[in-house]
Motif scaffolding. Sequence first.
Motif, PDB file in Angstrom:
ATOM      1  N   GLN A 248       0.818  -1.213   0.000  1.00  0.00           N
ATOM      2  CA  GLN A 248       0.000   0.000   0.000  1.00  0.00           C
ATOM      3  C   GLN A 248       0.846   1.254   0.000  1.00  0.00           C
ATOM      4  OE1 GLN A 248      -3.917  -0.069   1.770  1.00  0.00           O
ATOM      5  NE2 GLN A 248      -3.292   1.550   3.169  1.00  0.00           N
ATOM      6  N   SER A 249       0.618   2.090  -0.997  1.00  0.00           N
ATOM      7  CA  SER A 249       1.227   3.415  -1.014  1.00  0.00           C
ATOM      8  C   SER A 249       0.400   4.337  -0.131  1.00  0.00           C
ATOM      9  CB  SER A 249       1.295   3.954  -2.443  1.00  0.00           C
ATOM     10  OG  SER A 249       2.131   3.144  -3.244  1.00  0.00           O
ATOM     11  N   GLU A 250       1.075   5.172   0.608  1.00  0.00           N
ATOM     12  CA  GLU A 250       0.412   6.011   1.611  1.00  0.00           C
ATOM     13  C   GLU A 250       0.805   7.471   1.423  1.00  0.00           C
ATOM     14  OE1 GLU A 250      -1.319   4.615   4.330  1.00  0.00           O
ATOM     15  OE2 GLU A 250      -0.844   2.496   4.048  1.00  0.00           O
ATOM     16  N   TYR A 251      -0.127   8.350   1.779  1.00  0.00           N
ATOM     17  CA  TYR A 251       0.199   9.762   1.920  1.00  0.00           C
ATOM     18  C   TYR A 251       0.611  10.002   3.370  1.00  0.00           C
ATOM     19  CZ  TYR A 251      -1.820  11.047  -2.608  1.00  0.00           C
ATOM     20  OH  TYR A 251      -2.081  11.179  -3.957  1.00  0.00           O
TER      21      TYR A 251
ATOM     22  N   VAL B  41      -3.367   6.206  -0.402  1.00  0.00           N
ATOM     23  CA  VAL B  41      -3.552   7.259  -1.410  1.00  0.00           C
ATOM     24  C   VAL B  41      -4.952   7.218  -2.009  1.00  0.00           C
ATOM     25  CG1 VAL B  41      -1.098   7.357  -1.959  1.00  0.00           C
ATOM     26  CG2 VAL B  41      -2.587   5.821  -3.264  1.00  0.00           C
ATOM     27  N   ASP B  42      -5.631   6.081  -1.938  1.00  0.00           N
ATOM     28  CA  ASP B  42      -6.983   5.970  -2.479  1.00  0.00           C
ATOM     29  C   ASP B  42      -8.068   6.159  -1.421  1.00  0.00           C
ATOM     30  OD1 ASP B  42      -5.979   5.364  -5.036  1.00  0.00           O
ATOM     31  OD2 ASP B  42      -5.748   3.246  -4.505  1.00  0.00           O
TER      32      ASP B  42
ATOM     33  N   GLN C  39      -8.597  10.876   4.095  1.00  0.00           N
ATOM     34  CA  GLN C  39      -7.823  12.081   3.801  1.00  0.00           C
ATOM     35  C   GLN C  39      -8.619  13.340   4.134  1.00  0.00           C
ATOM     36  OE1 GLN C  39      -6.394  11.844  -0.286  1.00  0.00           O
ATOM     37  NE2 GLN C  39      -5.931   9.670  -0.010  1.00  0.00           N
TER      38      GLN C  39
ATOM     39  N   HIS D 167      -0.583  17.276   3.898  1.00  0.00           N
ATOM     40  CA  HIS D 167       0.172  16.251   3.185  1.00  0.00           C
ATOM     41  C   HIS D 167       1.616  16.727   2.988  1.00  0.00           C
ATOM     42  CE1 HIS D 167       0.854  14.027  -0.895  1.00  0.00           C
ATOM     43  NE2 HIS D 167       1.379  13.351   0.111  1.00  0.00           N
TER      44      HIS D 167
ATOM     45  N   ASP E 204       5.349  10.946   1.080  1.00  0.00           N
ATOM     46  CA  ASP E 204       4.817   9.634   0.744  1.00  0.00           C
ATOM     47  C   ASP E 204       5.480   8.554   1.594  1.00  0.00           C
ATOM     48  OD1 ASP E 204       3.128  10.380  -1.621  1.00  0.00           O
ATOM     49  OD2 ASP E 204       5.067  11.125  -2.310  1.00  0.00           O
TER      50      ASP E 204
ATOM     51  N   ARG F 119       5.253   4.023   2.454  1.00  0.00           N
ATOM     52  CA  ARG F 119       4.818   2.763   1.847  1.00  0.00           C
ATOM     53  C   ARG F 119       4.887   1.649   2.876  1.00  0.00           C
ATOM     54  NH1 ARG F 119       7.257   0.172  -3.716  1.00  0.00           N
ATOM     55  NH2 ARG F 119       5.814  -1.610  -3.931  1.00  0.00           N
TER      56      ARG F 119
END
Length: 274
Positions: A105-108, A243-244, A249, A259, A262, A264
């Motif tokens: 999972q990519s994260e902000y 990110v989704d 958010q 923000h 990034d 992960r």
Amino acid sequence: VFLLPRIETSMFLLGNMRAVGLEDGDEFMKGTYVAAFDGDEIVGVVAHYWNDNLIVQAPDHVESLCRAAIEGSGRRVRGLLGPAEQVQAAFDALAVAEDTIQLDQSEYLYSLALADLIAPEGLRTGRLAGRRIQPRDVEQVTEWLVAFGLESLGEEESPQLWERTRANVERKQEQGTTWILEDGGRPVSTSGFNTTTAEAVQIGGVFTPPELRCRGYGRAVVAASLLDARAEGVASSILFTGVDNLPAQKSYEALGYRHIGDYRLILVRAPEGG
């Protein structure tokens, strides 16, 4: 000197190191630490922890540091966490098999100065109340965080998941790092700090049952925890979210988070019987 200026992406490293020191072991928060040096200056740090998570903060030499940490600890890798580009480099170097990935999972990454916290109306008026969990809340919060693991972390239902989650909730209750939100005395949401330092707290484990969502409960329970942290002298908060995950958010931004980068998170499923 190296980690503190990078605190937003070094909370696990700083929090664990300050809590239990640099000595390795199987106890909570302990791990093997390795560092890269340029002369006398540290330029990269990686730690491999008791829970098999590999945490990276290494703008340079991430591949060699990861290999050294794994060799030194003798542990398998169950998780890779850190700045997104560094996690990608570590993932590539370790050649993790795609079919073993539980979550990628990519994260902000978000940051908030607690002086700028915007408390939700429900907390300001007293309609909602947040508090640290007590022993009587352990079963409820365990149930919720098992559901969180199944929904958000790719966990599989098992007695081991329940046992591990309950032990974690009991520990956090003793440490005072998990909160519950009540609406008219009814528990409706939970949140906690997954790591803390004197300078900052990092939000984790935010969960509201599906039937109670879209009422601002998640935002309110996070705010309640931050109000307590601010009253105790903590200056800032860090968190990361997918990110989704647009609803999360928006909730965090409504509290004043911004923000800043990034992150992960990669979780690797344990082999059967392991």
